[in-house]
Design an enzyme around this catalytic site. Structure first.
Site, PDB file in Angstrom:
ATOM      1  CD  GLU A  34      -2.700   5.748   6.541  1.00 43.70           C
ATOM      2  OE1 GLU A  34      -2.809   5.957   5.662  1.00 43.70           O
ATOM      3  OE2 GLU A  34      -2.447   5.412   7.352  1.00 43.70           O
TER       4      GLU A  34
ATOM      5  CG  HIS B 196      -5.785   2.335   5.034  1.00 47.28           C
ATOM      6  ND1 HIS B 196      -5.096   2.809   6.059  1.00 47.28           N
ATOM      7  CD2 HIS B 196      -4.787   1.333   5.023  1.00 47.28           C
ATOM      8  CE1 HIS B 196      -4.466   2.401   6.515  1.00 47.28           C
ATOM      9  NE2 HIS B 196      -3.990   1.752   5.570  1.00 47.28           N
TER      10      HIS B 196
ATOM     11  CG  ASN C 258      -1.523   0.714   1.743  1.00 41.98           C
ATOM     12  OD1 ASN C 258      -1.819   2.035   0.536  1.00 41.98           O
ATOM     13  ND2 ASN C 258      -2.430   1.342   2.411  1.00 41.98           N
ATOM     14  CD1 TRP C 259       3.874   1.273  -2.637  1.00 45.15           C
ATOM     15  CD2 TRP C 259       4.002   1.612  -4.360  1.00 45.15           C
ATOM     16  NE1 TRP C 259       4.710   0.436  -2.868  1.00 45.15           N
ATOM     17  CE2 TRP C 259       4.771   0.701  -4.350  1.00 45.15           C
ATOM     18  CE3 TRP C 259       3.208   2.159  -6.090  1.00 45.15           C
ATOM     19  CZ2 TRP C 259       5.458  -0.227  -5.738  1.00 45.15           C
ATOM     20  CZ3 TRP C 259       4.438   1.510  -6.773  1.00 45.15           C
ATOM     21  CH2 TRP C 259       5.073   0.533  -7.032  1.00 45.15           C
ATOM     22  CE  LYS C 260      -0.303   3.386   4.281  1.00 46.65           C
ATOM     23  NZ  LYS C 260      -0.087   3.512   6.328  1.00 46.65           N
TER      24      LYS C 260
ATOM     25  CB  SER D 263       4.655  -1.263  12.079  1.00 45.00           C
ATOM     26  OG  SER D 263       4.528  -0.345  12.756  1.00 45.00           O
TER      27      SER D 263
ATOM     28  N   GLY E 181       2.486   2.073  11.189  1.00 43.79           N
ATOM     29  CA  GLY E 181       2.985   3.202  11.118  1.00 43.79           C
ATOM     30  C   GLY E 181       3.951   3.544  12.653  1.00 43.79           C
TER      31      GLY E 181
ATOM     32  CD  GLU F  37      -4.290  -2.683   7.114  1.00 39.16           C
ATOM     33  OE1 GLU F  37      -3.160  -2.375   7.086  1.00 39.16           O
ATOM     34  OE2 GLU F  37      -4.109  -1.410   6.806  1.00 39.16           O
TER      35      GLU F  37
HETATM   36  P1  PGA Z   1       2.809   0.397   7.625  1.00 43.39           P
HETATM   37  O1  PGA Z   1       0.986   0.456   7.186  1.00 43.39           O
HETATM   38  O2  PGA Z   1       2.771  -0.893   7.722  1.00 43.39           O
HETATM   39  O3  PGA Z   1       3.370   1.828   7.475  1.00 43.39           O
HETATM   40  O4  PGA Z   1       2.335   0.751   9.181  1.00 43.39           O
HETATM   41  C1  PGA Z   1       0.817  -0.441   6.815  1.00 43.39           C
HETATM   42  C2  PGA Z   1      -1.002   0.191   6.494  1.00 43.39           C
HETATM   43  O5  PGA Z   1      -1.493   1.512   6.921  1.00 43.39           O
HETATM   44  O6  PGA Z   1      -1.219  -0.778   5.249  1.00 43.39           O
END
Ligand code: PGA
Length: 246
Positions: free
Chosen positions: A94, A92, A6-8, A205, A169, A163
């Site tokens: 976010e 997600h 997931n490159w966000k 993470s 993160g 998640e």
């Molecule tokens: P992260 O993100 O590996 O940087 O914790 C995972 C995600 O949000 O899908």
């Protein structure tokens, strides 16, 4: 095992193309691992081009529940299909922080699933919810809307990503916590879907230093990887760990 990068909102189209080229090489070294990439919308086409000829799948980080209309800033499933996307992430954390309620996430997921599109439904509790013993209840609520309305033909297209919000993160969850949540998700899905068990991925993470004990859990079918997927060296290490135990 499925590893989703997931490159966000981190990479330009040019940077995505370059990283995707590295991913295509990594994928050839580990044909037993499914590698999927979710770049930003503007990088979808260049990412497709870069992975052509490999078995990497490319998908989107979100999808709307209508085919077209006055929905500024949204993207439809038909638009994604037109350019060759093969999966979408929904819910997600976010996105949820920016306003996607359980109800909106359910609408996004059901629309995508009803069209037989591979859909990764992200669920997970906040730290506050975990500390007040609400984890399983939160997971059940986040699953319920989708499971309760899923037509039979859509069931094989569902993937769940657990998640925990507090683990994204920074701090990784312990394998025991992950296993407990995954067991609950599998049991809940089984009960609601006549014995069908979707793949359940872990995200939060994930890094080469912590992945082995997580990947070894029988309840873990793969991982959703943010930060470590931006570094081709770390991603290659994750793929090689997965490949050894797959
Ligand atoms: P992260 O993100 O590996 O940087 O914790 C995972 C995600 O949000 O899908």
């Amino acid at each position: 095992m499925i590893l989703i990068a997931n490159w966000k909102m981190n990479l330009s189209a040019k940077e995505s193309g370059a990283l995707a080229t590295r991913f295509a090489e990594i994928s050839r070294e580990a044909p037993n691992i499914e590698i999927w990439i979710a770049p930003s919308f503007t990088a979808l086409e260049v990412t497709f081009k870069a992975v052509r000829g490999s078995n990497i799948k490319v998908g989107a980080q979100n999808v709307h529940w209508e085919d077209k209309g006055a929905f500024t800033g949204e993207i439809s499933l038909e638009m994604l299909k037109e350019i060759g996307c093969s999966f979408t992430l929904v819910g997600h954390s976010e996105r949820r922080i920016l306003g996607d309620s359980d109800e909106l996430v359910t609408k996004r997921a059901l629309h995508s699933l009803k069209r037989s599109f591979t859909t990764v439904l992200c669920i997970g509790e906040t730290l506050e919810q975990r500390n007040s013993d609400q984890t399983l209840k939160v997971l059940e609520t986040q699953l319920f809307g989708v499971l309760g309305a899923l037509p039979l033909h859509s069931v094989p297209h569902l993937i769940i990503a657990y998640e925990p919000v507090w683990a994204i993160g920074g701090r990784v969850a312990e394998p025991d916590d992950i296993n407990e949540a995954h067991e609950f998700i599998i049991k809940t899905c089984n009960g609601a879907l006549n014995g069908f068990t979707p793949p359940v991925l872990y995200g939060g993470s994930v890094a080469p230093e912590n992945f082995l004990p997580i990947a070894k859990l029988e309840t873990v079918a793969g991982a959703l990887i943010g930060g470590a997927s931006l570094d081709p060296g770390k991603f290659r290490d994750l793929v090689s760990i997965a490949s050894r135990i797959a």
